[in-house]
Design a protein around this motif. Structure first.
Motif, mmCIF file in Angstrom:
data_model
loop_
_atom_site.group_PDB
_atom_site.id
_atom_site.type_symbol
_atom_site.label_atom_id
_atom_site.label_comp_id
_atom_site.label_asym_id
_atom_site.label_seq_id
_atom_site.Cartn_x
_atom_site.Cartn_y
_atom_site.Cartn_z
ATOM 1 N N ARG A 90 81.524 -3.982 10.719
ATOM 2 C CA ARG A 90 81.496 -2.534 10.658
ATOM 3 C C ARG A 90 80.330 -1.992 11.447
ATOM 4 O O ARG A 90 79.284 -2.642 11.575
ATOM 5 C CB ARG A 90 81.451 -2.033 9.217
ATOM 6 N N ASP A 91 80.512 -0.785 11.953
ATOM 7 C CA ASP A 91 79.456 -0.080 12.675
ATOM 8 C C ASP A 91 79.265 1.245 11.939
ATOM 9 O O ASP A 91 80.097 2.153 12.062
ATOM 10 C CB ASP A 91 79.875 0.144 14.131
ATOM 11 N N ASN A 92 78.196 1.341 11.198
ATOM 12 C CA ASN A 92 77.990 2.546 10.380
ATOM 13 C C ASN A 92 77.585 3.756 11.199
ATOM 14 O O ASN A 92 77.714 4.890 10.737
ATOM 15 C CB ASN A 92 76.974 2.267 9.279
ATOM 16 N N ASP A 93 77.110 3.552 12.387
ATOM 17 C CA ASP A 93 76.809 4.691 13.259
ATOM 18 C C ASP A 93 78.106 5.299 13.801
ATOM 19 O O ASP A 93 78.248 6.516 13.883
ATOM 20 C CB ASP A 93 75.912 4.258 14.407
ATOM 21 N N LYS A 94 79.036 4.443 14.172
ATOM 22 C CA LYS A 94 80.314 4.900 14.708
ATOM 23 C C LYS A 94 81.352 5.157 13.621
ATOM 24 O O LYS A 94 82.410 5.710 13.889
ATOM 25 C CB LYS A 94 80.864 3.873 15.699
ATOM 26 N N LYS A 95 81.037 4.710 12.388
ATOM 27 C CA LYS A 95 81.967 4.850 11.267
ATOM 28 C C LYS A 95 83.272 4.131 11.548
ATOM 29 O O LYS A 95 84.374 4.685 11.410
ATOM 30 C CB LYS A 95 82.239 6.324 10.935
ATOM 31 N N THR A 96 83.146 2.898 11.971
ATOM 32 C CA THR A 96 84.328 2.088 12.235
ATOM 33 C C THR A 96 84.196 0.725 11.580
ATOM 34 O O THR A 96 83.081 0.228 11.357
ATOM 35 C CB THR A 96 84.537 1.882 13.748
ATOM 36 N N VAL A 97 85.333 0.138 11.288
ATOM 37 C CA VAL A 97 85.394 -1.234 10.808
ATOM 38 C C VAL A 97 86.435 -1.962 11.650
ATOM 39 O O VAL A 97 87.533 -1.451 11.853
ATOM 40 C CB VAL A 97 85.715 -1.317 9.301
ATOM 41 N N ASP A 98 86.061 -3.101 12.171
ATOM 42 C CA ASP A 98 86.928 -3.869 13.048
ATOM 43 C C ASP A 98 87.357 -5.176 12.392
ATOM 44 O O ASP A 98 86.644 -5.720 11.547
ATOM 45 C CB ASP A 98 86.217 -4.184 14.361
ATOM 46 N N LEU A 99 88.502 -5.644 12.826
ATOM 47 C CA LEU A 99 88.988 -6.952 12.395
ATOM 48 C C LEU A 99 89.358 -7.734 13.643
ATOM 49 O O LEU A 99 90.333 -7.407 14.322
ATOM 50 C CB LEU A 99 90.199 -6.811 11.478
#
Length: 124
Positions: free
Chosen positions: A71-80
């Motif tokens: 996850r990237d909390n700055d971008k507000k994304t979670v990747d798989l």
């Protein structure tokens, strides 16, 4: 919280794919994030989860070693990141978010917010 998943597609076995899920919500940092999948004709199953600060992860037994959640909390994304795809990985993949107490969550009932799903199809 609205979640938007993307990145699915048709991939050959042994290939790789990266799914992403984002939100415009303000409470992102307070959410545990997870990925689930539902193969055709089967129940939804846990794939992976990541803690609020990204420091703890959990994986389903069938994907451990091949899938990586981040996850990237700055971008507000979670990747798989999905590697070494197998035909049995074919499913609709859902990202989900939980505001409940805990570090990671592995059951669907503990997630209140769900994305719309993205189809992953693996050909042999």
């Amino acid at each position: 919280v609205q979640l938007q998943a993307s990145g699915g597609g048709l991939v050959k076995a042994e290939g790789s794919l990266r799914l992403s899920c984002g939100t415009s919500g303000r409470i992102w940092n307070s959410l545990i994030m997870g990925w689930f999948r539902q193969p055709p004709g089967k129940e939804r199953e846990f794939v992976a989860a990541v803690s609020r600060n990204g420091g703890t992860t959990s994986y389903g037994a069938s994907v451990k070693g091949r899938f990586t959640i981040s996850r990237d909390n700055d971008k507000k994304t979670v990747d798989l990141q999905i590697n070494t795809l197998k035909p049995e990985d074919t499913a609709v993949y859902y990202c989900a978010a939980s505001s409940k107490i805990g570090v990671v969550k592995e059951t669907a009932l503990e997630y209140e917010f769900w994305g719309q799903g993205t189809q992953v199809t693996v050909s042999s």
